[in-house]
Design a protein around this motif. Sequence first.
Motif, PDB file in Angstrom:
ATOM      1  N   ASP A 196       0.924  -1.317   0.078  1.00 17.71           N
ATOM      2  CA  ASP A 196       0.071   0.103  -0.159  1.00 17.71           C
ATOM      3  C   ASP A 196       0.665   1.038  -0.111  1.00 17.71           C
ATOM      4  O   ASP A 196       1.896   1.358   0.853  1.00 17.71           O
ATOM      5  N   GLY A 197       0.757   2.219  -0.929  1.00 16.58           N
ATOM      6  CA  GLY A 197       1.482   3.452  -0.989  1.00 16.58           C
ATOM      7  C   GLY A 197       2.645   3.326  -1.846  1.00 16.58           C
ATOM      8  O   GLY A 197       2.960   4.502  -2.111  1.00 16.58           O
ATOM      9  N   PHE A 198       2.944   2.250  -2.529  1.00 11.32           N
ATOM     10  CA  PHE A 198       4.045   2.286  -3.471  1.00 11.32           C
ATOM     11  C   PHE A 198       3.818   3.179  -4.468  1.00 11.32           C
ATOM     12  O   PHE A 198       4.691   3.925  -5.234  1.00 11.32           O
ATOM     13  N   ARG A 199       2.555   2.761  -5.088  1.00  9.90           N
ATOM     14  CA  ARG A 199       2.314   3.614  -6.291  1.00  9.90           C
ATOM     15  C   ARG A 199       2.188   4.972  -6.094  1.00  9.90           C
ATOM     16  O   ARG A 199       2.604   5.633  -6.945  1.00  9.90           O
ATOM     17  N   GLY A 200       1.393   5.429  -4.803  1.00 11.57           N
ATOM     18  CA  GLY A 200       1.435   6.734  -4.623  1.00 11.57           C
ATOM     19  C   GLY A 200       2.850   7.631  -4.612  1.00 11.57           C
ATOM     20  O   GLY A 200       2.981   8.563  -4.937  1.00 11.57           O
ATOM     21  N   TRP A 201       3.745   6.637  -3.777  1.00 10.79           N
ATOM     22  CA  TRP A 201       5.032   7.358  -3.837  1.00 10.79           C
ATOM     23  C   TRP A 201       5.661   7.606  -5.009  1.00 10.79           C
ATOM     24  O   TRP A 201       6.242   8.682  -5.261  1.00 10.79           O
ATOM     25  N   LEU A 202       5.769   6.505  -5.794  1.00 16.02           N
ATOM     26  CA  LEU A 202       6.054   6.743  -7.382  1.00 16.02           C
ATOM     27  C   LEU A 202       5.436   8.033  -8.062  1.00 16.02           C
ATOM     28  O   LEU A 202       6.223   8.835  -8.590  1.00 16.02           O
ATOM     29  N   THR A 203       4.217   8.202  -8.037  1.00 15.97           N
ATOM     30  CA  THR A 203       3.370   9.040  -8.474  1.00 15.97           C
ATOM     31  C   THR A 203       3.920  10.610  -7.964  1.00 15.97           C
ATOM     32  O   THR A 203       4.197  11.615  -8.421  1.00 15.97           O
ATOM     33  N   LYS A 204       3.727  10.716  -6.470  1.00 14.72           N
ATOM     34  CA  LYS A 204       4.274  11.807  -5.849  1.00 14.72           C
ATOM     35  C   LYS A 204       5.550  12.244  -6.277  1.00 14.72           C
ATOM     36  O   LYS A 204       5.985  13.559  -6.259  1.00 14.72           O
ATOM     37  N   ASN A 205       6.571  11.572  -6.316  1.00 12.87           N
ATOM     38  CA  ASN A 205       7.893  11.752  -6.758  1.00 12.87           C
ATOM     39  C   ASN A 205       8.104  11.849  -8.163  1.00 12.87           C
ATOM     40  O   ASN A 205       9.350  12.234  -8.643  1.00 12.87           O
ATOM     41  N   ARG A 206       7.288  11.514  -8.973  1.00 12.60           N
ATOM     42  CA  ARG A 206       7.469  11.685 -10.700  1.00 12.60           C
ATOM     43  C   ARG A 206       8.638  10.926 -10.901  1.00 12.60           C
ATOM     44  O   ARG A 206       9.227  11.418 -11.761  1.00 12.60           O
ATOM     45  N   ILE A 207       8.601   9.702 -10.460  1.00 10.64           N
ATOM     46  CA  ILE A 207       9.784   8.862 -10.758  1.00 10.64           C
ATOM     47  C   ILE A 207       9.187   7.454 -11.365  1.00 10.64           C
ATOM     48  O   ILE A 207       8.053   7.138 -11.130  1.00 10.64           O
ATOM     49  N   SER A 208       9.998   6.774 -12.047  1.00  7.08           N
ATOM     50  CA  SER A 208       9.888   5.317 -12.311  1.00  7.08           C
ATOM     51  C   SER A 208      11.233   4.484 -12.021  1.00  7.08           C
ATOM     52  O   SER A 208      12.050   5.146 -11.637  1.00  7.08           O
ATOM     53  N   LEU A 209      11.143   3.208 -11.998  1.00  9.99           N
ATOM     54  CA  LEU A 209      12.364   2.402 -11.804  1.00  9.99           C
ATOM     55  C   LEU A 209      12.798   1.557 -12.712  1.00  9.99           C
ATOM     56  O   LEU A 209      12.026   0.968 -13.679  1.00  9.99           O
TER      57      LEU A 209
END
Length: 372
Positions: free
Chosen positions: A33-46
């Motif tokens: 929970d929250g992993f997708r939101g963390w990527l979106t908030k930081n405007r990054i991908s891996l």
Amino acid sequence: MADAGDDDNTKVDLEFPKPAEMKKGRVRLHPSDGFRGWLTKNRISLAFNTYHIGKLFMIGVNDAGQFVFSDANFPRSMGLSLHNGTLWMASHKQIWRFENFLDKGQMSQGNDAVFAPIAATTTGFINVHDVRVSDSGVYFIASQFNCIARLHERWSFEPLWKPPFISEFAYGDRCHLNCLALEDGAPKYVTCFADTDEVEGWRALPKDQSDGLLIDVQSNDVLCDNLHMPHSPQLHNGKLYVANSGLGEFGEVDRDTGAYRPICFIPGFTRGIAFWKNYALVGASRPRQNGVYEGNDGTPLNERLQDMGVAPECSISVINLDSGAIEHQIVLEGAASEIYDVCVLPAIRKPRVLDLGSDALDTMFRPSKLYI
């Protein structure tokens, strides 16, 4: 490529053909929970990879809030490095250069970045591990030659440095030199498993022994000599971090005293470290059935997991460097059991990566300039 559902904890099932010698398999991703939101908030991908099934992965989030996943086939995919928008990667006998075919603001089939394999330098099987890139060159670890090397415009590679206890420059993995950190664009720290000078000598050491070294390349000093199968030394905001892999730890080494301090435990063989702001992204692998860190009785990581009653995992953990807590995580199951390296892709949210078998390369081009 595959999309997840609306909930962060929705599984993402990916099915793909593996290399010819392996059967068809499936990778299952379990984001916290929250992993997708963390990527979106930081405007990054891996970007991350695994060499045991020869895969380079990229994961992001689209405008609908769904995971976007892309994968490409490269045998023995290992070290990753992003420099000035160019992605570099080690593979079985080559070092690859990927360029993003899209300019800022451009889109292609829902992707805001498409990384295409533009060039490769053939090194031969010198067991390239980490790749680190700066304006002064493409540096990497040639484990079979126990040295730091640099990409050469004409030959297989340019040897630059070997540990002082290695008596000669010759083929044969003696100390398992594996990972590299740069400072100010130049090699600064490396890790290896032991200070052995005999071919495969490091393999003969007891697996419960902590003989792993962290060496200052510029001074030839051993900064730390009590690590267990260490990997991934990395500098971030002036601090030196390392994966104490054989104990399942992510930790910090004092650059003045050499003292090692564990920051957190992850239930797996830790390897692959990237940073974003005050977070570390750390990969972990499940122990192998045989090999260097197999899951047999007597290995420190396996004993630790048994004592804790915890199953090993293949994962990427997002660790808050202020608290040492794992705030987010994505766990991989199925065909993917190991992770080698992790790389943050800033300002990219929906990446795609291509390989030589991608049909998209038949019709996707990027001329250097408009022809008039």
